[in-house]
Design an enzyme around this catalytic site. Structure first.
Site, PDB file in Angstrom:
ATOM      1  N   ALA A  78       3.982   8.139  -0.666  1.00 14.97           N
ATOM      2  CA  ALA A  78       4.283   6.723  -0.898  1.00 14.97           C
ATOM      3  C   ALA A  78       4.762   6.093   0.405  1.00 14.97           C
ATOM      4  O   ALA A  78       4.720   6.712   1.465  1.00 14.97           O
ATOM      5  CB  ALA A  78       5.345   6.596  -1.972  1.00 14.97           C
ATOM      6  N   ASN A  79       5.191   4.857   0.354  1.00 17.30           N
ATOM      7  CA  ASN A  79       5.770   4.201   1.539  1.00 17.30           C
ATOM      8  C   ASN A  79       6.908   3.290   1.101  1.00 17.30           C
ATOM      9  O   ASN A  79       7.204   3.182  -0.081  1.00 17.30           O
ATOM     10  CB  ASN A  79       4.686   3.453   2.323  1.00 17.30           C
ATOM     11  CG  ASN A  79       4.053   2.351   1.508  1.00 17.30           C
ATOM     12  OD1 ASN A  79       4.702   1.361   1.186  1.00 17.30           O
ATOM     13  ND2 ASN A  79       2.789   2.521   1.152  1.00 17.30           N
ATOM     14  N   ARG A  80       7.540   2.635   2.058  1.00 14.98           N
ATOM     15  CA  ARG A  80       8.781   1.917   1.764  1.00 14.98           C
ATOM     16  C   ARG A  80       8.597   0.484   1.267  1.00 14.98           C
ATOM     17  O   ARG A  80       9.560  -0.241   1.114  1.00 14.98           O
ATOM     18  CB  ARG A  80       9.644   1.855   3.033  1.00 14.98           C
ATOM     19  CG  ARG A  80      10.167   3.190   3.480  1.00 14.98           C
ATOM     20  CD  ARG A  80      11.059   2.988   4.689  1.00 14.98           C
ATOM     21  NE  ARG A  80      11.345   4.221   5.372  1.00 14.98           N
ATOM     22  CZ  ARG A  80      12.263   5.097   4.972  1.00 14.98           C
ATOM     23  NH1 ARG A  80      12.968   4.870   3.913  1.00 14.98           N
ATOM     24  NH2 ARG A  80      12.452   6.202   5.657  1.00 14.98           N
ATOM     25  N   SER A  81       7.368   0.053   1.031  1.00 14.81           N
ATOM     26  CA  SER A  81       7.174  -1.346   0.602  1.00 14.81           C
ATOM     27  C   SER A  81       7.844  -1.597  -0.755  1.00 14.81           C
ATOM     28  O   SER A  81       7.692  -0.814  -1.689  1.00 14.81           O
ATOM     29  CB  SER A  81       5.675  -1.641   0.499  1.00 14.81           C
ATOM     30  OG  SER A  81       5.492  -2.895  -0.094  1.00 14.81           O
TER      31      SER A  81
ATOM     32  N   ALA B 104       1.217  -2.623   1.073  1.00 14.17           N
ATOM     33  CA  ALA B 104       1.130  -1.548   2.066  1.00 14.17           C
ATOM     34  C   ALA B 104       0.225  -0.488   1.456  1.00 14.17           C
ATOM     35  O   ALA B 104       0.641   0.252   0.561  1.00 14.17           O
ATOM     36  CB  ALA B 104       2.517  -0.998   2.354  1.00 14.17           C
TER      37      ALA B 104
END
Ligand code: CTP
Length: 400
Positions: free
Chosen positions: A211-214, A278
């Protein structure tokens, strides 16, 4: 950037219900947002609260009688009816709903509604049995058919102790509906704007994802801003913790491939696509069907394959394409390259290392770059305001 409520005239009608206290909060929030609020209380409402309660908050007129010799306004209800941009009745008790449905004009509130051409929002509040009664249901339906916006009511515990449908919706939701009513014929009326938001998740096994931090906040704010200027706004959202905005359709997806399919489907009849999501550039070649066990090995090598570039591949007749470039170095050069490579009309270059910008905060600082070489540097502002500035540009592109 002014709030969409700034300088707008709102008639707030309050009827006799214990939910009256929420109307005080609503009057306060509308006033704080810059609206000029004219209050009309029914006789029932004055059993719970006084005109002074509202007047102290709105610093505007509070009317209780059709003919008030003390009032500065001549024929209060007619003057208020004519200058109203929107009429909000919250809480709306069963009796007032019935009178509105049948066109009665026997008090200041019903007279004001009848004398006005402004859009009307009604937030019912009553005992669950009264709300479910066939008479009330018919009256509510009659109003709805006439174009009145019915807000709620919500399910829950009521003052009587009964649990059911009949609680007035919260002021925050009524405020969103008010913005929508005010923006209905706005500059983007009749346009469909698709906004992607959040960070995609690429599964490794049934419990783990890349995943990512968006947070999704930027995309959600753009969609709300588009809605507030009359657009039909759709969010294609990767997982976020955000509640669905009122009046915006949310299509939920998980992976980049799912986002691509949903975005392409929504873009078939859209006027603009804003990719604020993102999107994971890579996904695991295979996702394990069962949970991966720790086993004996000290390392785990994951093979990744490239995801499609949704924005670059998106196409449509006259589709305006807007991207975001989240960069930690060489901001403008990198954004410029993405603008060209992905065939965009506009890109918001976003320095994620600058304070107040980037993930999970409510503000952002971007530079807008366009195809013609234009560079517009915006100051640090709320994500909603960034959305407004970006949509000003989209509006111009759509009007070309
Ligand atoms: N984007 C997209 N599909 C992808 C990757 C990105 O649609 N697979 C979109 C993003 O939503 C954003 C823009 O393209 O609007 C730029 O995304 P960004 O992550 O900054 O750039 P990338 O193209 O992924 O390039 P890099 O990661 O190398 O900076």
């Amino acid at each position: 950037m002014p709030s969409p409520l700034e300088g707008r005239r709102i008639v707030l009608g309050v009827t006799g219900s214990i939910a009256c206290f929420k109307a005080v909060d609503l009057a306060s929030k509308l006033t704080q947002a810059g609206a000029a609020v004219d209050v009309v209380l029914t006789r029932g409402a004055t059993n719970f609260l006084t005109p002074l309660t509202f007047g102290s908050i709105t610093h505007g007129p509070v009317v209780t009688d059709v003919y008030d010799p003390q009032s500065e306004l001549s024929m209060d209800h007619i003057a208020m009816a004519e200058r109203a941009d929107v009429i909000v009745i919250a809480p709306a008790a069963a009796n007032t709903i019935a009178k509105l449905a049948w066109g009665f004009a026997d008090d200041a509130l019903t007279t004001t509604v009848l004398a006005s051409q402004a859009p009307v929002i009604v937030a019912p509040a009553m005992d669950a049995n009264m709300y479910e009664h066939a008479a009330t249901q018919e009256n509510v339906e009659k109003l709805r058919e006439r174009g009145v916006v019915i807000a709620g009511p919500a399910q829950g515990r009521m003052a009587s102790g009964l649990v059911g449908r009949g609680r007035m919706v919260e002021p925050a939701e009524i405020i969103e509906l008010t913005k929508i009513a005010l923006g209905k014929n706005g500059a983007m009326a009749g346009r469909k704007i698709v906004v992607s938001a959040g960070g995609t998740e690429e599964p490794l096994d049934p419990v783990r994802v890349i995943a990512n931090r968006s947070s999704g906040k930027m995309g959600f704010a753009i969609a709300e801003a588009a809605r507030d200027r009359g657009a039909s706004a759709v969010i294609v959202s990767a997982p976020t913790a955000l509640p669905d905005p009122v009046g915006v359709r949310v299509v939920k997806v998980g992976t980049a491939l799912q986002m691509r399919d949903a975005v392409f489907a929504e873009c078939r009849d859209a006027d603009a696509l804003v990719m604020a999501a993102a999107v994971a550039d890579w996904r695991p070649v295979t996702a394990a069907v069962q949970k991966m066990k720790k086993g004996e090995s000290d390392t785990w090598t994951i093979e990744l394959t490239k995801n499609p570039d949704i924005l670059a591949e998106a196409s449509g007749d006259q589709l305006v394409k807007v991207g975001f470039a989240a960069e930690s170095e060489d901001l403008l050069e990198n954004a410029q390259a993405k603008l060209i490579d992905k065939g965009l009309h506009l890109i918001a270059a976003n320095d994620i290392t600058s304070p107040g910008s980037g993930f999970a905060v409510d503000t952002n600082k971007v530079v807008l770059l366009d195809r013609e070489g234009g560079v517009e540097e915006l100051p640090l502002m709320s994500k909603y305001d960034v959305g407004c500035r970006l949509l000003d540009r989209v509006e111009r592109l759509l009007g070309r």
